[in-house]
Design a protein around this motif. Structure first.
Motif, mmCIF file in Angstrom:
data_model
loop_
_atom_site.group_PDB
_atom_site.id
_atom_site.type_symbol
_atom_site.label_atom_id
_atom_site.label_comp_id
_atom_site.label_asym_id
_atom_site.label_seq_id
_atom_site.Cartn_x
_atom_site.Cartn_y
_atom_site.Cartn_z
ATOM 1 N N TYR A 283 0.821 -1.209 0.000
ATOM 2 C CA TYR A 283 0.000 0.000 0.000
ATOM 3 C C TYR A 283 0.860 1.267 0.000
ATOM 4 O O TYR A 283 0.372 2.355 -0.344
ATOM 5 C CB TYR A 283 -0.955 0.006 1.196
ATOM 6 N N GLU A 284 2.133 1.120 0.357
ATOM 7 C CA GLU A 284 3.011 2.289 0.468
ATOM 8 C C GLU A 284 4.453 1.824 0.309
ATOM 9 O O GLU A 284 4.810 0.719 0.731
ATOM 10 C CB GLU A 284 2.810 2.927 1.842
ATOM 11 N N ILE A 285 5.272 2.679 -0.303
ATOM 12 C CA ILE A 285 6.686 2.370 -0.495
ATOM 13 C C ILE A 285 7.532 3.409 0.229
ATOM 14 O O ILE A 285 7.418 4.608 -0.021
ATOM 15 C CB ILE A 285 7.070 2.353 -1.987
ATOM 16 N N SER A 286 8.383 2.938 1.126
ATOM 17 C CA SER A 286 9.297 3.813 1.860
ATOM 18 C C SER A 286 10.639 3.838 1.145
ATOM 19 O O SER A 286 11.275 2.798 0.943
ATOM 20 C CB SER A 286 9.476 3.315 3.293
ATOM 21 N N LEU A 287 11.069 5.025 0.771
ATOM 22 C CA LEU A 287 12.295 5.223 -0.010
ATOM 23 C C LEU A 287 13.472 5.425 0.931
ATOM 24 O O LEU A 287 13.602 6.473 1.569
ATOM 25 C CB LEU A 287 12.131 6.438 -0.931
ATOM 26 N N GLY A 288 14.337 4.424 1.017
ATOM 27 C CA GLY A 288 15.417 4.456 2.001
ATOM 28 C C GLY A 288 16.746 4.923 1.434
ATOM 29 O O GLY A 288 17.336 4.262 0.587
ATOM 30 N N ASP A 289 17.196 6.091 1.933
ATOM 31 C CA ASP A 289 18.560 6.532 1.628
ATOM 32 C C ASP A 289 19.458 5.856 2.665
ATOM 33 O O ASP A 289 19.883 6.462 3.649
ATOM 34 C CB ASP A 289 18.656 8.056 1.698
ATOM 35 N N THR A 290 19.733 4.601 2.429
ATOM 36 C CA THR A 290 20.327 3.703 3.418
ATOM 37 C C THR A 290 21.675 4.163 3.943
ATOM 38 O O THR A 290 21.990 3.976 5.122
ATOM 39 C CB THR A 290 20.461 2.295 2.810
ATOM 40 N N ILE A 291 22.488 4.756 3.096
ATOM 41 C CA ILE A 291 23.810 5.194 3.554
ATOM 42 C C ILE A 291 23.892 6.720 3.697
ATOM 43 O O ILE A 291 24.956 7.266 3.953
ATOM 44 C CB ILE A 291 24.931 4.671 2.642
ATOM 45 N N ILE B 36 9.320 8.692 2.865
ATOM 46 C CA ILE B 36 10.753 8.979 2.766
ATOM 47 C C ILE B 36 11.447 8.503 4.044
ATOM 48 O O ILE B 36 10.934 8.700 5.150
ATOM 49 C CB ILE B 36 11.013 10.487 2.513
ATOM 50 N N HIS B 37 12.601 7.862 3.862
ATOM 51 C CA HIS B 37 13.346 7.271 4.983
ATOM 52 C C HIS B 37 14.808 7.696 4.826
ATOM 53 O O HIS B 37 15.553 7.096 4.049
ATOM 54 C CB HIS B 37 13.203 5.747 4.914
ATOM 55 N N CYS B 38 15.201 8.719 5.558
ATOM 56 C CA CYS B 38 16.533 9.309 5.378
ATOM 57 C C CYS B 38 17.473 8.998 6.544
ATOM 58 O O CYS B 38 17.107 9.161 7.711
ATOM 59 C CB CYS B 38 16.419 10.832 5.242
ATOM 60 N N HIS B 39 18.674 8.592 6.186
ATOM 61 C CA HIS B 39 19.744 8.495 7.170
ATOM 62 C C HIS B 39 20.555 9.794 7.110
ATOM 63 O O HIS B 39 20.600 10.458 6.076
ATOM 64 C CB HIS B 39 20.614 7.271 6.890
ATOM 65 N N ASP B 40 21.181 10.118 8.223
ATOM 66 C CA ASP B 40 21.754 11.465 8.362
ATOM 67 C C ASP B 40 23.277 11.472 8.341
ATOM 68 O O ASP B 40 23.917 12.316 8.971
ATOM 69 C CB ASP B 40 21.237 12.096 9.659
ATOM 70 N N THR B 41 23.870 10.555 7.603
ATOM 71 C CA THR B 41 25.326 10.399 7.577
ATOM 72 C C THR B 41 26.044 11.698 7.233
ATOM 73 O O THR B 41 27.066 12.036 7.832
ATOM 74 C CB THR B 41 25.721 9.308 6.569
ATOM 75 N N TYR B 42 25.520 12.430 6.259
ATOM 76 C CA TYR B 42 26.147 13.683 5.817
ATOM 77 C C TYR B 42 25.365 14.920 6.267
ATOM 78 O O TYR B 42 25.566 16.010 5.744
ATOM 79 C CB TYR B 42 26.304 13.683 4.290
#
Length: 321
Positions: free
Chosen positions: A191-199, A225-231
């Motif tokens: 029903y929904e797609i979470s877009l993962g900026d994994t690195i 939206i699924h964001c990691h905060d590496t930078y």
């Protein structure tokens, strides 16, 4: 004061504030209990996990990802998934999804009565091989088996796509690769797609390019939206997603988590920082920030790890007085 600062930031990013305010609610999916804890070296007892999730349920969050029904051989921290799911106090107005990697995990999840699951694929061949020991297409085929079972059991399915911008093995990931996987998962029943900026390598330009490509085959209400905060780009990238109509954001209290394959990874975007920013933009989340800060400190104190949330650091002493 912070309301004005947030508006100034948005203007610098050329984001239409009025557009965002037209749809002024954002659903936050809290992934701390699963994505946040799964790679932590400190063993978190079942009782603490249950208390952690129950405390999160009191903050106003409407979606809390509880655990992962994965083999304890690969993820020892999740070995008590059934006990955790069965032990939490479930509220009717909150979704408690669990991650399911395969049919065996699906069967285990069904035994404890889960009502929503999450499945995961990768937009990168390299990451798919490393993480699941199969190609991207093979991974999608496996997911279809899980989804078919879930649909028959009237269980909701949310899809994750990893490495939507960059991969630690393959480098830059082209938007078309993400669009292809998104289209497949939606067609199979997510029903929904979470877009993962994994690195955590995404920037305004790459996230914008990705979303534009995706909107050729679906609508913003099907995306998260699924964001990691590496930078340090997570909040900026979330703002871009908001500009394009996405109203679901994944985050982890105190910034817990992070990809073990990402150099210098600092974890997911912190839920406290996300809520503070959205409050400043006049966007409702329904979340009590004070309670959220307290929960973030509860779990980081237990695992003896400093919070990665700037808002938690700034407000905890004020709230704890």
């Amino acid at each position: 004061m912070y309301h004005q600062l947030s508006r100034t930031l948005l203007k610098k990013l050329s984001i239409d504030v009025k557009l965002i305010h037209n749809r002024s609610f954002v659903r936050i999916v809290e992934v701390g209990p699963r994505d946040g804890l799964q790679n932590e070296p400190v063993n978190v007892p079942t009782k603490v996990k249950i208390e952690f999730i129950d405390k999160l349920s009191e903050t106003g969050l409407k979606s809390i990802e509880v655990t992962s029904f994965v083999s304890p051989k690969w993820v020892p921290q999740m070995k008590d998934s059934a006990e955790v799911y069965s032990g939490i106090k479930k509220r009717d107005d909150i979704s408690y999804p669990v991650l399911v990697p395969n049919v065996k995990g699906m069967e285990s999840a069904m035994k404890v009565g889960v009502k929503e699951i999450a499945v995961f694929a990768s937009a990168s061949e390299g990451f798919s091989q490393k993480n699941t020991n199969c190609s991207t297409q093979e991974g999608i085929n496996r997911i279809k088996e899980i989804i078919d079972i879930a649909i028959k059991a009237n269980i909701k399915v949310r899809g994750y796509i990893s490495c939507v911008v960059g991969c630690p093995y393959d480098g830059q990931v082209h938007p078309s690769s993400v669009t292809k996987v998104t289209e497949a998962l939606l067609s199979h029943g997510c029903y929904e797609i979470s877009l993962g900026d994994t690195i955590g390598v995404g920037t305004r330009a790459t996230i914008e390019s990705l979303i534009k490509d995706l909107l050729n085959i679906t609508t913003a209400d099907k995306l998260a939206i699924h964001c990691h905060d590496t930078y340090g780009q997570a909040l900026v990238n979330i703002c871009i997603a908001l500009e394009y109509g996405i109203r679901v954001v994944d985050s982890s209290v105190s910034g817990l988590g992070g990809c073990p394959y990402a150099r210098g990874a600092t974890g997911n975007v912190a839920t406290e920082d996300l809520v503070y920013m959205l409050n400043g933009m006049g966007i409702d989340t329904g979340i009590d920030l004070k309670k959220l800060v307290e929960v973030g400190r509860y779990i980081t104190d237990f695992i003896k790890k400093a919070t990665c949330s700037k808002v938690n650091n700034a407000l905890y002493s004020k709230y704890s007085k």
